[in-house]
Design a protein around this motif. Structure first.
Motif, PDB file in Angstrom:
ATOM      1  N   ASN A 235       0.815  -1.213   0.000  1.00 43.54           N
ATOM      2  CA  ASN A 235       0.000   0.000   0.000  1.00 43.54           C
ATOM      3  C   ASN A 235       0.849   1.264   0.000  1.00 43.54           C
ATOM      4  OD1 ASN A 235      -2.753   1.103   0.128  1.00 43.54           O
ATOM      5  ND2 ASN A 235      -2.066   1.941   2.085  1.00 43.54           N
ATOM      6  N   GLY A 236       1.987   1.248   0.718  1.00 46.92           N
ATOM      7  CA  GLY A 236       2.844   2.418   0.782  1.00 46.92           C
ATOM      8  C   GLY A 236       3.404   2.828  -0.570  1.00 46.92           C
ATOM      9  N   PRO A 237       4.057   1.912  -1.303  1.00 48.45           N
ATOM     10  CA  PRO A 237       4.547   2.272  -2.644  1.00 48.45           C
ATOM     11  C   PRO A 237       3.437   2.733  -3.584  1.00 48.45           C
ATOM     12  CG  PRO A 237       5.574   0.246  -1.887  1.00 48.45           C
ATOM     13  CD  PRO A 237       4.520   0.578  -0.882  1.00 48.45           C
ATOM     14  N   LYS A 238       2.266   2.118  -3.472  1.00 47.95           N
ATOM     15  CA  LYS A 238       1.146   2.530  -4.329  1.00 47.95           C
ATOM     16  C   LYS A 238       0.780   3.991  -4.085  1.00 47.95           C
ATOM     17  CE  LYS A 238      -2.776   2.355  -2.888  1.00 47.95           C
ATOM     18  NZ  LYS A 238      -3.749   3.263  -2.237  1.00 47.95           N
ATOM     19  N   SER A 239       0.638   4.364  -2.813  1.00 50.03           N
ATOM     20  CA  SER A 239       0.248   5.739  -2.486  1.00 50.03           C
ATOM     21  C   SER A 239       1.343   6.732  -2.861  1.00 50.03           C
ATOM     22  CB  SER A 239      -0.063   5.851  -0.988  1.00 50.03           C
ATOM     23  OG  SER A 239      -1.161   5.029  -0.630  1.00 50.03           O
ATOM     24  N   LEU A 240       2.580   6.365  -2.607  1.00 48.87           N
ATOM     25  CA  LEU A 240       3.693   7.250  -2.950  1.00 48.87           C
ATOM     26  C   LEU A 240       3.803   7.419  -4.468  1.00 48.87           C
ATOM     27  CD1 LEU A 240       6.075   8.950  -2.050  1.00 48.87           C
ATOM     28  CD2 LEU A 240       7.464   6.862  -1.907  1.00 48.87           C
ATOM     29  N   ALA A 241       3.556   6.358  -5.203  1.00 52.15           N
ATOM     30  CA  ALA A 241       3.591   6.442  -6.666  1.00 52.15           C
ATOM     31  C   ALA A 241       2.547   7.424  -7.182  1.00 52.15           C
ATOM     32  CB  ALA A 241       3.355   5.059  -7.270  1.00 52.15           C
ATOM     33  N   ILE A 242       1.363   7.413  -6.595  1.00 51.54           N
ATOM     34  CA  ILE A 242       0.313   8.349  -7.018  1.00 51.54           C
ATOM     35  C   ILE A 242       0.771   9.783  -6.793  1.00 51.54           C
ATOM     36  CG2 ILE A 242      -2.014   9.174  -6.483  1.00 51.54           C
ATOM     37  CD1 ILE A 242      -2.761   6.258  -5.880  1.00 51.54           C
ATOM     38  N   SER A 243       1.419  10.033  -5.659  1.00 54.23           N
ATOM     39  CA  SER A 243       1.931  11.383  -5.385  1.00 54.23           C
ATOM     40  C   SER A 243       2.993  11.787  -6.410  1.00 54.23           C
ATOM     41  CB  SER A 243       2.511  11.446  -3.968  1.00 54.23           C
ATOM     42  OG  SER A 243       1.516  11.268  -2.987  1.00 54.23           O
ATOM     43  N   PHE A 244       3.893  10.865  -6.727  1.00 58.89           N
ATOM     44  CA  PHE A 244       4.926  11.176  -7.708  1.00 58.89           C
ATOM     45  C   PHE A 244       4.325  11.413  -9.096  1.00 58.89           C
ATOM     46  CE2 PHE A 244       8.353   9.413  -4.894  1.00 58.89           C
ATOM     47  CZ  PHE A 244       9.211  10.501  -4.994  1.00 58.89           C
TER      48      PHE A 244
ATOM     49  N   HIS B 210       8.724   3.017 -10.978  1.00 57.42           N
ATOM     50  CA  HIS B 210       9.386   2.037 -10.116  1.00 57.42           C
ATOM     51  C   HIS B 210       8.483   1.644  -8.941  1.00 57.42           C
ATOM     52  CE1 HIS B 210      12.446   0.050  -7.701  1.00 57.42           C
ATOM     53  NE2 HIS B 210      12.160   0.871  -6.704  1.00 57.42           N
ATOM     54  N   LEU B 211       7.856   2.626  -8.325  1.00 57.95           N
ATOM     55  CA  LEU B 211       6.999   2.351  -7.165  1.00 57.95           C
ATOM     56  C   LEU B 211       5.736   1.591  -7.574  1.00 57.95           C
ATOM     57  CD1 LEU B 211       7.479   5.778  -5.432  1.00 57.95           C
ATOM     58  CD2 LEU B 211       7.997   3.577  -4.354  1.00 57.95           C
ATOM     59  N   ASN B 212       5.166   1.935  -8.716  1.00 59.73           N
ATOM     60  CA  ASN B 212       3.991   1.202  -9.188  1.00 59.73           C
ATOM     61  C   ASN B 212       4.342  -0.257  -9.480  1.00 59.73           C
ATOM     62  OD1 ASN B 212       1.722   2.933  -9.160  1.00 59.73           O
ATOM     63  ND2 ASN B 212       2.502   4.046 -10.933  1.00 59.73           N
ATOM     64  N   GLN B 213       5.520  -0.486 -10.064  1.00 59.98           N
ATOM     65  CA  GLN B 213       5.952  -1.863 -10.315  1.00 59.98           C
ATOM     66  C   GLN B 213       6.158  -2.602  -9.000  1.00 59.98           C
ATOM     67  OE1 GLN B 213       6.614  -3.473 -13.645  1.00 59.98           O
ATOM     68  NE2 GLN B 213       6.098  -5.008 -12.087  1.00 59.98           N
ATOM     69  N   THR B 214       6.737  -1.923  -8.020  1.00 57.94           N
ATOM     70  CA  THR B 214       6.938  -2.535  -6.696  1.00 57.94           C
ATOM     71  C   THR B 214       5.605  -2.897  -6.064  1.00 57.94           C
ATOM     72  OG1 THR B 214       8.982  -1.277  -6.351  1.00 57.94           O
ATOM     73  CG2 THR B 214       7.892  -2.160  -4.392  1.00 57.94           C
ATOM     74  N   ALA B 215       4.627  -1.989  -6.165  1.00 58.46           N
ATOM     75  CA  ALA B 215       3.306  -2.252  -5.580  1.00 58.46           C
ATOM     76  C   ALA B 215       2.649  -3.456  -6.234  1.00 58.46           C
ATOM     77  CB  ALA B 215       2.423  -1.015  -5.724  1.00 58.46           C
ATOM     78  N   VAL B 216       2.757  -3.543  -7.564  1.00 62.46           N
ATOM     79  CA  VAL B 216       2.178  -4.688  -8.280  1.00 62.46           C
ATOM     80  C   VAL B 216       2.870  -5.980  -7.867  1.00 62.46           C
ATOM     81  CG1 VAL B 216       1.981  -5.775 -10.550  1.00 62.46           C
ATOM     82  CG2 VAL B 216       1.332  -3.392 -10.249  1.00 62.46           C
ATOM     83  N   ASP B 217       4.196  -5.964  -7.795  1.00 55.54           N
ATOM     84  CA  ASP B 217       4.943  -7.174  -7.428  1.00 55.54           C
ATOM     85  C   ASP B 217       4.605  -7.623  -6.013  1.00 55.54           C
ATOM     86  OD1 ASP B 217       6.118  -7.051  -9.898  1.00 55.54           O
ATOM     87  OD2 ASP B 217       8.004  -6.170  -9.189  1.00 55.54           O
ATOM     88  N   LEU B 218       4.510  -6.671  -5.086  1.00 47.14           N
ATOM     89  CA  LEU B 218       4.199  -7.022  -3.695  1.00 47.14           C
ATOM     90  C   LEU B 218       2.766  -7.518  -3.557  1.00 47.14           C
ATOM     91  CD1 LEU B 218       5.953  -4.082  -1.801  1.00 47.14           C
ATOM     92  CD2 LEU B 218       6.617  -6.487  -1.758  1.00 47.14           C
ATOM     93  N   THR B 219       1.864  -6.932  -4.332  1.00 47.24           N
ATOM     94  CA  THR B 219       0.473  -7.379  -4.289  1.00 47.24           C
ATOM     95  C   THR B 219       0.354  -8.786  -4.855  1.00 47.24           C
ATOM     96  OG1 THR B 219      -0.254  -5.090  -4.595  1.00 47.24           O
ATOM     97  CG2 THR B 219      -1.892  -6.807  -4.934  1.00 47.24           C
ATOM     98  N   ALA B 220       1.060  -9.050  -5.933  1.00 44.36           N
ATOM     99  CA  ALA B 220       1.054 -10.398  -6.511  1.00 44.36           C
ATOM    100  C   ALA B 220       1.591 -11.409  -5.511  1.00 44.36           C
ATOM    101  CB  ALA B 220       1.889 -10.420  -7.786  1.00 44.36           C
ATOM    102  N   LEU B 221       2.614 -11.011  -4.782  1.00 47.93           N
ATOM    103  CA  LEU B 221       3.189 -11.902  -3.782  1.00 47.93           C
ATOM    104  C   LEU B 221       2.183 -12.182  -2.671  1.00 47.93           C
ATOM    105  CD1 LEU B 221       5.792 -13.388  -2.913  1.00 47.93           C
ATOM    106  CD2 LEU B 221       6.437 -11.325  -1.646  1.00 47.93           C
TER     107      LEU B 221
END
Length: 279
Positions: free
Chosen positions: A166-175, A193-204
């Motif tokens: 959730n953190g990378p997702k929200s930060l990505a929106i701000s960026f 980068h943050l959106n990709q991280t959020a997707v990868d972590l969500t998939a995990l």
């Protein structure tokens, strides 16, 4: 955007035509109480109203009168008042997009102001409310504050946290909003980068915890954000890899969104836009 309200004025204290969704705070029929009501009775009402509010389908503009009723009858210092104002603003915004009525937009702006003003600096939802207020009012200081707060949240989230995506997702929106406002390439790269991280972590999370359909919807939202980043980078540099990645990622988002989901139309539109440049 229209900005007709005084900053800091309570939306709950306003009196507007009931046909426009507002409920007068001065109406004794609405309040359902008289001056002789005891404090115990008031507390009992506040408790039951909050409990009923918590069971509602929040994303529903039809509930605006009921939500306003609860807000007008709760004490200003109620700990969830900021949350209620945030939800009220969201629903007024939804109704404005449906009707185009300026009063709904103005009410959404006022509720957004109240939501931020009532949210303590350390509250976990403050960044999200700042972000929403920025999107309505366009004040850069709100976006800067949201970005800073989201960055702190990411930095302070331990690797083993159950909702680490959730953190990378929200930060990505701000960026992304910061990039669209100022055009700084560093913001675009950070968002991707943050959106990709959020997707990868969500998939995990989906793989490891076997969470259900509700979380698959969240995954779809994060895929759509990632596709937007690919599309923005393609528009900036013209890289064909980004052009290919955007519609593929949008298609994944659509596939994960049930037919009855309120965001499905938006994701289908995003898919159509991302496919458009290739036609």
């Amino acid at each position: 955007m229209a900005d007709n309200f005084e900053h800091g004025t309570s939306a709950a204290a306003s009196t507007v035509d009931d046909e426009d969704g507002w409920i007068s705070a001065e109406s004794p029929d609405i309040l359902g109480q008289n001056e002789e009501s005891s404090q115990d009775a008031d507390n009992e009402y506040y408790s039951s109203a909050a409990e009923e509010f918590d069971t509602l389908d929040w994303e529903n503009p039809d509930l605006i009168p009921k939500m306003q009723k609860h807000i007008t009858q709760m004490p200003p210092e109620h700990p969830n008042m900021g949350l209620y104002q945030a939800v009220l603003g969201q629903n007024f915004g939804m109704r404005y997009r449906q009707t185009g009525h300026l009063k709904d937009l103005e009410a959404a702006l006022q509720a957004d102001r109240e939501a931020v003003d009532l949210t303590p600096p350390e509250h976990p939802d403050r960044a999200d409310r700042l972000q929403k207020r920025y999107r309505r009012l366009g004040e850069l200081k709100d976006l800067e504050a949201a970005l800073h707060t989201n960055q702190e949240a990411v930095d302070l989230t331990p690797p083993e946290h159950s909702n680490r995506a959730n953190g990378p997702k929200s930060l990505a929106i701000s960026f992304m909003d910061h990039y669209h406002r100022l055009g700084d390439l560093k913001d675009l790269e950070a968002a991707l980068h943050l959106n990709q991280t959020a997707v990868d972590l969500t998939a995990l999370e989906v793989w490891n915890i076997l969470i259900g359909q509700a979380d698959s919807k969240i995954w779809g939202c994060r895929l759509q954000n990632l596709a937007t980043s690919f599309g923005d980078r393609y528009q900036r540099f013209g890289d064909l890899e980004d052009l290919e990645a955007a519609p593929c990622t949008n298609q994944e988002a659509v596939d994960l969104t049930p037919p009855e989901h309120p965001d499905r139309a938006d994701r289908l539109q995003s898919l159509a836009i991302s496919v458009g440049p290739k036609v």
